[in-house]
Design a protein around this motif. Structure first.
Motif, PDB file in Angstrom:
ATOM      1  N   ASP A  16       9.532   3.667  -0.978  1.00 11.31           N
ATOM      2  CA  ASP A  16       9.636   2.656   0.033  1.00 11.31           C
ATOM      3  C   ASP A  16      10.521   2.407   1.300  1.00 11.31           C
ATOM      4  O   ASP A  16      11.359   2.706   1.050  1.00 11.31           O
ATOM      5  CB  ASP A  16       8.616   1.404  -0.492  1.00 11.31           C
ATOM      6  CG  ASP A  16       9.158   0.126  -0.932  1.00 11.31           C
ATOM      7  OD1 ASP A  16       9.866   0.447  -0.894  1.00 11.31           O
ATOM      8  OD2 ASP A  16       8.621  -0.746  -0.582  1.00 11.31           O
ATOM      9  N   MET A  38       9.768   7.541   2.261  1.00 12.62           N
ATOM     10  CA  MET A  38       8.660   6.596   3.584  1.00 12.62           C
ATOM     11  C   MET A  38       8.549   7.682   5.216  1.00 12.62           C
ATOM     12  O   MET A  38       8.020   8.594   5.408  1.00 12.62           O
ATOM     13  CB  MET A  38       8.142   5.878   3.847  1.00 12.62           C
ATOM     14  CG  MET A  38       8.711   4.902   2.521  1.00 12.62           C
ATOM     15  SD  MET A  38       6.201   4.830   2.145  1.00 12.62           S
ATOM     16  CE  MET A  38       5.792   4.504   3.434  1.00 12.62           C
ATOM     17  N   TYR A  42       6.269  10.994   5.749  1.00 10.26           N
ATOM     18  CA  TYR A  42       5.672  10.558   6.944  1.00 10.26           C
ATOM     19  C   TYR A  42       6.223  10.480   8.405  1.00 10.26           C
ATOM     20  O   TYR A  42       4.992  10.961   9.355  1.00 10.26           O
ATOM     21  CB  TYR A  42       4.847   9.375   6.927  1.00 10.26           C
ATOM     22  CG  TYR A  42       3.949   9.173   5.438  1.00 10.26           C
ATOM     23  CD1 TYR A  42       2.255   9.855   5.494  1.00 10.26           C
ATOM     24  CD2 TYR A  42       4.468   8.222   4.480  1.00 10.26           C
ATOM     25  CE1 TYR A  42       2.439   9.925   4.238  1.00 10.26           C
ATOM     26  CE2 TYR A  42       3.957   8.965   2.985  1.00 10.26           C
ATOM     27  CZ  TYR A  42       2.743   9.460   3.345  1.00 10.26           C
ATOM     28  OH  TYR A  42       1.955   9.448   1.914  1.00 10.26           O
ATOM     29  N   SER A  47       5.852   5.904   8.770  1.00 11.25           N
ATOM     30  CA  SER A  47       5.365   5.288   8.434  1.00 11.25           C
ATOM     31  C   SER A  47       6.074   3.844   8.098  1.00 11.25           C
ATOM     32  O   SER A  47       5.473   2.974   7.315  1.00 11.25           O
ATOM     33  CB  SER A  47       6.754   5.862   7.344  1.00 11.25           C
ATOM     34  OG  SER A  47       8.245   5.240   8.954  1.00 11.25           O
ATOM     35  N   TRP A  55      -0.564   5.307   1.106  1.00  7.55           N
ATOM     36  CA  TRP A  55       0.637   5.885   0.325  1.00  7.55           C
ATOM     37  C   TRP A  55       0.876   5.870  -1.033  1.00  7.55           C
ATOM     38  O   TRP A  55       1.436   7.090  -1.484  1.00  7.55           O
ATOM     39  CB  TRP A  55       2.264   5.827   0.985  1.00  7.55           C
ATOM     40  CG  TRP A  55       2.996   3.968   0.770  1.00  7.55           C
ATOM     41  CD1 TRP A  55       2.644   3.096   1.962  1.00  7.55           C
ATOM     42  CD2 TRP A  55       3.727   4.164   0.176  1.00  7.55           C
ATOM     43  NE1 TRP A  55       2.986   2.338   1.175  1.00  7.55           N
ATOM     44  CE2 TRP A  55       4.173   2.152  -0.097  1.00  7.55           C
ATOM     45  CE3 TRP A  55       4.328   4.457  -0.936  1.00  7.55           C
ATOM     46  CZ2 TRP A  55       4.824   2.203  -1.191  1.00  7.55           C
ATOM     47  CZ3 TRP A  55       4.600   3.973  -2.478  1.00  7.55           C
ATOM     48  CH2 TRP A  55       5.218   2.841  -2.225  1.00  7.55           C
ATOM     49  N   GLU A  58      -1.684   8.572  -2.247  1.00  9.19           N
ATOM     50  CA  GLU A  58      -0.464  10.120  -2.240  1.00  9.19           C
ATOM     51  C   GLU A  58       0.348  10.760  -3.163  1.00  9.19           C
ATOM     52  O   GLU A  58       0.377  11.181  -4.014  1.00  9.19           O
ATOM     53  CB  GLU A  58      -0.691  10.302  -0.572  1.00  9.19           C
ATOM     54  CG  GLU A  58      -2.059   9.875  -0.095  1.00  9.19           C
ATOM     55  CD  GLU A  58      -1.448  10.265   1.701  1.00  9.19           C
ATOM     56  OE1 GLU A  58      -2.139  10.050   2.258  1.00  9.19           O
ATOM     57  OE2 GLU A  58      -0.380  10.572   1.655  1.00  9.19           O
TER      58      GLU A  58
END
Length: 84
Positions: A16, A38, A42, A47, A55, A58
């Motif tokens: 993260d 992240m 993304y 992000s 997230w 996913e």
């Protein structure tokens, strides 16, 4: 997991935002870990805007092992359940 075991396990870790996108990921990669941040998944701008619930869901669907520093996730029942 000790150095080398993560890479041999075939597991992919997802970090993260709280763990950053350079220092921690680079150190883990040097130790043989397969991971994605992240920002990598993304993009740097998106992000910052993606909801934790999205997230987390996913990443768990993909089978990633989540590495998080954000303790607020544990206080949100939906987010905590998604990360199990």
């Amino acid at each position: 997991m000790v150095a080398g075991e993560a890479g041999e396990s075939g597991l992919t870790f997802f970090l993260d935002r709280g763990l950053g996108s350079k220092i921690v990921p680079n150190a883990l990669r040097e130790a043989g870990w397969f991971l994605e941040t992240m920002d990598e998944r993304y993009g740097k701008d998106d992000s910052q805007r993606i909801d934790d619930v999205q997230w987390i869901e996913e990443a768990t669907i993909r089978g990633d092992i989540l590495l998080c520093k954000d303790l607020a996730i544990t206080r949100n029942l939906v987010e905590a359940r998604s990360s199990l």
